[in-house]
Motif scaffolding. Structure first.
Motif, short mmCIF file in Angstrom:
data_model
loop_
_atom_site.label_atom_id
_atom_site.label_comp_id
_atom_site.label_asym_id
_atom_site.label_seq_id
_atom_site.Cartn_x
_atom_site.Cartn_y
_atom_site.Cartn_z
N ALA A 6 0.17 89.42 34.96
CA ALA A 6 -0.95 89.79 35.43
C ALA A 6 -1.26 90.36 36.81
O ALA A 6 -2.06 90.95 37.18
CB ALA A 6 -2.16 88.66 35.25
N ALA A 7 -0.04 89.97 37.61
CA ALA A 7 -0.05 90.43 39.00
C ALA A 7 0.13 91.96 39.14
O ALA A 7 -0.38 92.55 40.01
CB ALA A 7 1.17 89.96 39.50
N ALA A 8 0.62 92.62 38.05
CA ALA A 8 0.75 93.95 38.25
C ALA A 8 -0.69 94.75 38.10
O ALA A 8 -1.08 96.01 38.59
CB ALA A 8 1.50 94.61 37.18
N GLN A 9 -1.98 94.14 37.60
CA GLN A 9 -2.99 94.52 37.40
C GLN A 9 -4.11 93.87 38.28
O GLN A 9 -5.19 94.59 38.43
CB GLN A 9 -3.53 94.20 36.02
CG GLN A 9 -2.61 94.51 34.84
CD GLN A 9 -2.43 96.14 34.89
OE1 GLN A 9 -3.33 96.66 35.09
NE2 GLN A 9 -1.27 96.42 34.59
N ILE A 10 -3.57 92.92 39.25
CA ILE A 10 -4.71 92.37 40.30
C ILE A 10 -4.55 93.04 41.52
O ILE A 10 -3.56 93.31 42.19
CB ILE A 10 -4.23 90.78 40.38
CG1 ILE A 10 -4.43 89.94 39.10
CG2 ILE A 10 -5.27 90.25 41.44
CD1 ILE A 10 -3.99 88.62 39.13
N ALA A 11 -5.75 93.54 41.76
CA ALA A 11 -5.98 94.36 43.28
C ALA A 11 -6.33 93.34 44.44
O ALA A 11 -7.26 92.45 44.24
CB ALA A 11 -6.94 95.31 42.85
N VAL A 12 -5.38 93.46 45.40
CA VAL A 12 -5.54 92.82 46.82
C VAL A 12 -6.07 93.75 47.68
O VAL A 12 -5.61 94.67 47.91
CB VAL A 12 -4.36 91.99 47.14
CG1 VAL A 12 -4.67 91.03 48.33
CG2 VAL A 12 -3.79 91.18 46.07
N THR A 13 -7.24 93.19 48.31
CA THR A 13 -7.86 94.29 49.39
C THR A 13 -8.30 93.64 50.50
O THR A 13 -8.74 94.24 51.49
CB THR A 13 -9.40 94.75 48.83
OG1 THR A 13 -10.22 93.76 48.36
CG2 THR A 13 -9.20 95.61 47.58
N GLY A 14 -7.90 92.33 50.65
CA GLY A 14 -8.00 91.73 52.22
C GLY A 14 -7.08 90.39 52.20
O GLY A 14 -6.52 90.13 51.12
#
Length: 551
Positions: free
Chosen positions: A34-42
């Motif tokens: 799932a980590a390849a699809q989870i977006a981190v923005t902050g």
């Protein structure tokens, strides 16, 4: 002060897998796909500041582990938690279902993660970090004004404020947590800032708040007795400071070698270093050397001459009094030049720097009826010595010192500072600084023991509480030729007593007291102010102006 955004308005999303790779953190097998699809923005380490898309950092704290707040972070929109082994156990016990990044040193990993998430903004600025026991704030402001000669928009982060261009807010601590630091730098970049300065405390370095940062220039002012309650020894204290000068952390360094610790630092660092020597009576072999200084010129600053690394000789000016500020000015000139400011511009920028809040800050000017009243942050033995020595040449009359010492901090320095006060001040007004959880009277007793060692009859020693009343008492003691200096808190906007923060500032206390004094002179109604508890411990051997009987 106003509210100010501490992160950019937008960030380019990074996948959790990318973040894990940069942070050197491992993902649980269940989270890896799932980590390849989870977006981190902050990124944040405070669950109260979480925004949707944030990575939440959870570390071991003084009382509880940060992972305790992971559920609240998840509710606020955090997409993952970066933590250590202890934090992972807490998360499992609480049943928090967020993806987990596991790191051996979660603080370092969080700094690297935040740097990636915010686009490594430190790499795009002329970014200067200033560390040392004394002089960080003054030197940082001097550097900021030198940078202003070639950079229209700048940022500053330190003990006094967080500032982006013309926006400013009170600073919560000397050096903010790593995600806040990277977020602020990204906001600066977004606002067109091209240069910035931050103070770097030893606590911040030890706790990896500067992880992931790329400093253009790292600066060392000095190392003196302080914070040994945290570091244990001076050697460990220096080791914390040295983290700023690590390869990959800073590109080059400026080190003041006036004390043994600066010289020891130079022996250990592995980045290009330029050294500074400022004591004309004990010059060290250095790249930048102060060769002559006229201290306390016109009661304001000092002129000095120095030799640059290429052998050229220059004249410069420190806008604040005392040899210590010649040192701060010289270090700032060298640092600004290392950051790309042409030398003549660096000299001019330091010479024209505005007053630094709470650092040799003149609040009441000397007149035919008033003493000179100064606020200074000096809160260590060496800083107190330098502050009192710095104002003595501009004091035709008596030097009146108002001071105390912090609670819940290094207790060994209290009697030492008492002895310094007894040796260098004519009149002492002993009061409270930030007692924190300690009994204020016990702190004053420890300081008074040091005073008594040097001044057995305790002449001209007055003990006054609360602090606001002590400031007025000291000001009323002063005559036109005297200098009244209150030390220890400087710019600080609060006083901590029994765990409660009360709004208080030394400059404001002076101004309020002076307003009452002027009203009395003019026969106007006077606000009585705060009631004082006063103890005069010994004979008052110096004739007074008669103003103290109205304290």
């Amino acid at each position: 002060m106003q509210d100010m955004a501490l992160r950019p308005s937008r960030a380019v999303p990074r996948t959790l897998a990318e973040v894990a790779s940069r942070a050197g953190a491992s993902l649980r097998a269940a989270d890896a796909v799932a980590a390849a699809q989870i977006a981190v923005t902050g990124a944040t380490v405070d669950s109260r500041d979480v925004r949707p898309g944030d990575l939440f950092g959870a570390f071991t704290g003084l009382k509880v582990h940060g992972a305790t707040f992971a559920a609240a972070a998840a509710d606020a929109g955090a997409v993952a938690v970066l933590t250590d082994a202890a934090g992972a156990e807490v998360l499992a016990e609480l049943g928090v279902s967020l993806p987990v990044l596991l790191a051996a040193d979660a603080r370092v990993a969080m700094g690297e993660a935040a740097a990636l998430v915010y686009g490594d903004p430190s790499r795009e600025l002329a970014f200067v970090g200033v560390t040392g026991t004394n002089g960080k704030t003054t030197t940082a402001y001097f550097i900021d004004n030198a940078l202003a000669q070639v950079h229209e928009r700048r940022g500053i982060m330190g003990t006094v404020e967080l500032r982006i261009g013309e926006e400013t807010i009170e600073s919560p601590r000397t050096t903010v947590e790593a995600p806040v630091l990277h977020g602020l730098l990204a906001r600066m970049r977004e606002e067109g800032v091209t240069a910035a300065v931050t103070e770097v405390s030893s606590h911040a370095a030890a706790l990896e708040r500067i992880a992931g940062v790329d400093f253009s220039v790292a600066v060392f002012t000095n190392l003196q007795w302080d914070h040994l309650d945290f570091h244990g020894t001076m050697e460990e204290y220096l080791a914390a400071k040295a983290k700023l000068f690590a390869p990959g952390r800073a590109r080059r360094g400026i080190v003041n070698v006036d004390d043994q610790w600066g010289r020891r630092l130079v022996e250990t660092v592995q980045i290009p270093i330029e050294t500074v020597s400022t004591h004309v009576d004990d010059p060290q072999d250095a790249d930048w050397v102060v060769t002559e200084a006229d201290i306390g010129l016109d009661g304001v600053g000092s002129r000095f001459s120095f030799t640059a690394p290429d052998g050229s000789v220059h004249r410069a000016f420190s806008p604040l009094p005392g040899l210590v500020n010649v040192s701060n000015a010289m270090v700032a000139i060298a640092a600004a030049h290392a950051a790309g400011v042409p030398l003549p511009h660096a000299i001019e920028g330091v010479a024209t720097a505005h007053g630094v809040p709470g650092r040799m800050e003149r609040v009441v000017e000397r007149s035919d009826r008033d003493p000179l009243a100064i606020v200074d942050y000096a809160h260590t033995p060496d800083a107190l010595t330098l502050a009192l020595q710095g104002v003595r040449p501009i004091t035709p009359g008596r030097l009146i010192l108002i001071f105390g010492s912090d609670g819940d901090r290094d207790q060994g320095k209290r009697p030492v500072m008492g002895g310094i006060a007894a040796d260098l001040a004519d009149v002492i007004v002993l009061t409270d600084e930030n007692p924190r959880s300690e009994e204020p009277a016990a702190i004053r007793t420890a300081i008074r023991a040091g005073i008594e060692q040097a001044r057995p009859d305790l002449h001209d020693v007055h003990e006054v509480e609360p602090r606001v009343a002590a400031v007025e008492y000291g000001l009323r003691l002063g005559r036109p030729g005297d200098t009244v200096i209150v030390t220890g808190k400087g710019h600080e906007p609060t006083q901590e007593i029994a765990g409660v923060f009360h709004r208080y500032n030394d400059r404001d206390a002076y101004l309020q007291a002076q307003a009452r004094i002027v009203a009395e002179r003019e026969g106007r109604a006077v606000d009585p102010g705060v009631a004082a508890t006063v103890t005069v411990h010994g004979p008052v051997t110096t004739p007074t102006s008669g103003r103290e009987d109205r304290a």
